[in-house]
Design a protein around this motif. Sequence first.
Motif, PDB file in Angstrom:
ATOM      1  N   ALA A   1       1.050  -1.394   0.075  1.00  0.00           N
ATOM      2  CA  ALA A   1       0.322   0.195  -0.281  1.00  0.00           C
ATOM      3  C   ALA A   1       0.971   1.227  -0.098  1.00  0.00           C
ATOM      4  N   ASP A   2       1.984   1.117   0.867  1.00  0.00           N
ATOM      5  CA  ASP A   2       2.710   2.672   1.120  1.00  0.00           C
ATOM      6  C   ASP A   2       3.686   2.557  -0.455  1.00  0.00           C
ATOM      7  N   GLY A   3       3.858   1.942  -1.109  1.00  0.00           N
ATOM      8  CA  GLY A   3       4.475   2.044  -2.635  1.00  0.00           C
ATOM      9  C   GLY A   3       3.399   2.218  -3.597  1.00  0.00           C
ATOM     10  N   LEU A   4       2.421   1.898  -3.322  1.00  0.00           N
ATOM     11  CA  LEU A   4       2.050   2.109  -5.010  1.00  0.00           C
ATOM     12  C   LEU A   4       2.674   4.639  -5.709  1.00  0.00           C
ATOM     13  N   ALA A   5       2.879   5.148  -4.928  1.00  0.00           N
ATOM     14  CA  ALA A   5       2.898   6.272  -5.379  1.00  0.00           C
ATOM     15  C   ALA A   5       3.752   6.172  -6.329  1.00  0.00           C
ATOM     16  N   ASP A   6       5.150   5.430  -5.503  1.00  0.00           N
ATOM     17  CA  ASP A   6       6.569   5.649  -6.238  1.00  0.00           C
ATOM     18  C   ASP A   6       6.222   4.482  -7.487  1.00  0.00           C
ATOM     19  N   ALA A   7       5.309   3.661  -7.479  1.00  0.00           N
ATOM     20  CA  ALA A   7       4.783   2.402  -8.671  1.00  0.00           C
ATOM     21  C   ALA A   7       4.861   2.578  -9.914  1.00  0.00           C
ATOM     22  N   VAL A   8       3.576   3.818  -9.642  1.00  0.00           N
ATOM     23  CA  VAL A   8       2.833   5.041 -10.634  1.00  0.00           C
ATOM     24  C   VAL A   8       3.993   5.747 -10.950  1.00  0.00           C
ATOM     25  N   ARG A   9       4.955   6.129 -10.168  1.00  0.00           N
ATOM     26  CA  ARG A   9       5.353   7.132 -10.780  1.00  0.00           C
ATOM     27  C   ARG A   9       6.361   6.086 -11.798  1.00  0.00           C
ATOM     28  N   GLY A  10       6.821   5.707 -11.031  1.00  0.00           N
ATOM     29  CA  GLY A  10       7.767   4.651 -12.013  1.00  0.00           C
ATOM     30  C   GLY A  10       7.445   4.306 -13.266  1.00  0.00           C
ATOM     31  N   ALA A  11       6.503   3.461 -12.993  1.00  0.00           N
ATOM     32  CA  ALA A  11       5.928   2.744 -14.710  1.00  0.00           C
ATOM     33  C   ALA A  11       5.680   4.567 -15.971  1.00  0.00           C
ATOM     34  N   VAL A  12       5.605   5.839 -15.276  1.00  0.00           N
ATOM     35  CA  VAL A  12       6.075   6.684 -15.557  1.00  0.00           C
ATOM     36  C   VAL A  12       6.324   6.909 -16.086  1.00  0.00           C
ATOM     37  N   ALA A  13       7.669   6.820 -15.401  1.00  0.00           N
ATOM     38  CA  ALA A  13       9.017   6.993 -15.428  1.00  0.00           C
ATOM     39  C   ALA A  13       9.803   6.467 -16.869  1.00  0.00           C
ATOM     40  N   MET A  14       9.057   4.734 -16.972  1.00  0.00           N
ATOM     41  CA  MET A  14       9.322   4.257 -17.591  1.00  0.00           C
ATOM     42  C   MET A  14       9.346   4.307 -18.626  1.00  0.00           C
ATOM     43  N   GLY A  15       7.498   4.835 -19.006  1.00  0.00           N
ATOM     44  CA  GLY A  15       7.554   4.391 -20.726  1.00  0.00           C
ATOM     45  C   GLY A  15       6.175   3.511 -20.740  1.00  0.00           C
ATOM     46  N   TRP A  16       5.764   3.036 -19.635  1.00  0.00           N
ATOM     47  CA  TRP A  16       5.015   1.586 -19.769  1.00  0.00           C
ATOM     48  C   TRP A  16       3.800   2.132 -20.180  1.00  0.00           C
ATOM     49  N   ALA A  17       3.231   1.454 -20.933  1.00  0.00           N
ATOM     50  CA  ALA A  17       2.011   1.647 -21.654  1.00  0.00           C
ATOM     51  C   ALA A  17       0.759   1.664 -20.570  1.00  0.00           C
ATOM     52  N   GLY A  18       0.836   1.113 -19.397  1.00  0.00           N
ATOM     53  CA  GLY A  18      -0.663   0.762 -18.672  1.00  0.00           C
ATOM     54  C   GLY A  18      -0.579  -0.068 -17.338  1.00  0.00           C
ATOM     55  N   PHE A  19      -1.220   0.034 -16.463  1.00  0.00           N
ATOM     56  CA  PHE A  19      -0.943  -0.866 -15.543  1.00  0.00           C
ATOM     57  C   PHE A  19      -1.730  -1.312 -15.571  1.00  0.00           C
ATOM     58  N   ASN A  20      -3.001  -2.522 -15.033  1.00  0.00           N
ATOM     59  CA  ASN A  20      -2.888  -3.249 -13.881  1.00  0.00           C
ATOM     60  C   ASN A  20      -2.998  -2.975 -12.152  1.00  0.00           C
ATOM     61  N   CYS A  21      -4.309  -2.868 -11.815  1.00  0.00           N
ATOM     62  CA  CYS A  21      -3.782  -2.857 -10.285  1.00  0.00           C
ATOM     63  C   CYS A  21      -4.774  -3.708  -9.570  1.00  0.00           C
ATOM     64  N   SER A  22      -4.402  -4.354  -8.405  1.00  0.00           N
ATOM     65  CA  SER A  22      -6.129  -5.095  -7.216  1.00  0.00           C
ATOM     66  C   SER A  22      -6.077  -3.973  -6.322  1.00  0.00           C
ATOM     67  N   ILE A  23      -6.077  -5.534  -5.895  1.00  0.00           N
ATOM     68  CA  ILE A  23      -5.985  -5.718  -3.888  1.00  0.00           C
ATOM     69  C   ILE A  23      -4.693  -4.951  -3.579  1.00  0.00           C
ATOM     70  N   PRO A  24      -4.802  -4.045  -2.736  1.00  0.00           N
ATOM     71  CA  PRO A  24      -5.010  -2.921  -2.263  1.00  0.00           C
ATOM     72  C   PRO A  24      -5.272  -1.186  -2.495  1.00  0.00           C
ATOM     73  N   HIS A  25      -5.126  -1.317  -4.270  1.00  0.00           N
ATOM     74  CA  HIS A  25      -5.239  -0.428  -4.765  1.00  0.00           C
ATOM     75  C   HIS A  25      -6.468   0.680  -5.734  1.00  0.00           C
ATOM     76  N   LYS A  26      -7.281  -0.522  -5.751  1.00  0.00           N
ATOM     77  CA  LYS A  26      -8.134  -0.298  -6.707  1.00  0.00           C
ATOM     78  C   LYS A  26      -8.595   1.477  -6.324  1.00  0.00           C
ATOM     79  N   ILE A  27      -9.480   1.499  -4.836  1.00  0.00           N
ATOM     80  CA  ILE A  27      -9.883   3.083  -4.887  1.00  0.00           C
ATOM     81  C   ILE A  27      -8.449   4.580  -4.594  1.00  0.00           C
ATOM     82  N   ALA A  28      -6.945   3.519  -4.340  1.00  0.00           N
ATOM     83  CA  ALA A  28      -5.789   4.359  -3.830  1.00  0.00           C
ATOM     84  C   ALA A  28      -5.593   4.673  -5.090  1.00  0.00           C
ATOM     85  N   VAL A  29      -5.353   4.121  -6.177  1.00  0.00           N
ATOM     86  CA  VAL A  29      -4.667   4.683  -7.325  1.00  0.00           C
ATOM     87  C   VAL A  29      -4.758   6.081  -7.750  1.00  0.00           C
TER      88      VAL A  29
END
Length: 286
Positions: free
Chosen positions: A47-75
């Motif tokens: 849960a406390d790593g979501l913000a960094d993971a999202v920033r990482g995905a953007v920084a690495m040029g990901w096309a997108g990602f799925n998210c599941s428990i516990p991030h479906k609302i926090a995202v």
Amino acid sequence: MSSQTFLAALTGSFSTPCADNPTVAMIEAAYRHHDMNARYINCDVKADGLADAVRGAVAMGWAGFNCSIPHKIAVLAHLDGLAESAAIIGAVNCVVIRDGKLTGENTDGKGFLESLSGVTDPKGKNFCLLGAGGAARAIAVELALAGARHLTIVNRDAARGKDIAGLINDKTAAEATFQPWTERFAIPRDADVLINATSVGLGDAEAMPDIDPDSLRHGMVVADVIPNPPRTALLRAAEAQGCTTLDGLGMLVNQGVISVRLWFGQDVDATVMARQLQDIFGVART
Ligand code: NDP
């Protein structure tokens, strides 16, 4: 110079725990089948790593990602925009990254709708929905947006059931009523489609939602969200009564197809994904 590229398009999933999540195998089977230069990475994100993971995905040029428990609302806090149904549902399980902007989608209900559209048009139909968790909420919203006439939401916990019925009545053109589930439930005679969106049947082929099997009528569509085992006790009872049935494995596969479509604009072969899941779940290929 070689025309080969050693840079793949990246996609993946953020959730925890995630070691049992077979989505990576399902989606990479489709990437391989279609010779797509793309990868899907299953990431254990706390849960406390979501913000960094999202920033990482953007920084690495990901096309997108799925998210599941516990991030479906926090995202939601990390997104630039939401698709219509995701905004009503209030939860996101698929994020598209385009030009650095993140858009949230919810494929739970869309995957169900794609299965349903193979057997009937939801427009003007009456639905009976067992359960009021995340899957039920997403399915209810998509059905309402697709023109369903009426939804009967049946749940043990009255607050959750009333919440979904209120959401449908307030935010969509469909009507919904809540029915408390306190004893064996008889499916309303005017229901065209029954959906089990509870977790009853997950990992247990004999578990049956507490409904009167004689209230399953010939010609009714009966759907189950349970992907494993896909041939649930409810679907077997429905087949015995001459109902048309839809399983949760198909819904799960459709979610994969929809995610890849959202990320890359490409339709992948659902059969390839279904076979991969059937092999993993140890069920007969259809
Ligand atoms: P939630 O935990 O949010 O909701 C569970 C629901 O099941 C609640 O409505 C709960 O009722 C109900 N429930 C649990 N046990 C019983 C019981 N014994 N009798 C009656 N109702 C019961 O889960 P989700 O909505 O996220 O997921 C539900 C199921 O859907 C899971 O099994 C999941 O695997 C499956 N799923 C399948 C997908 C697919 O693509 N095939 C996608 C998403 C989910 P109450 O509120 O009264 O406790």
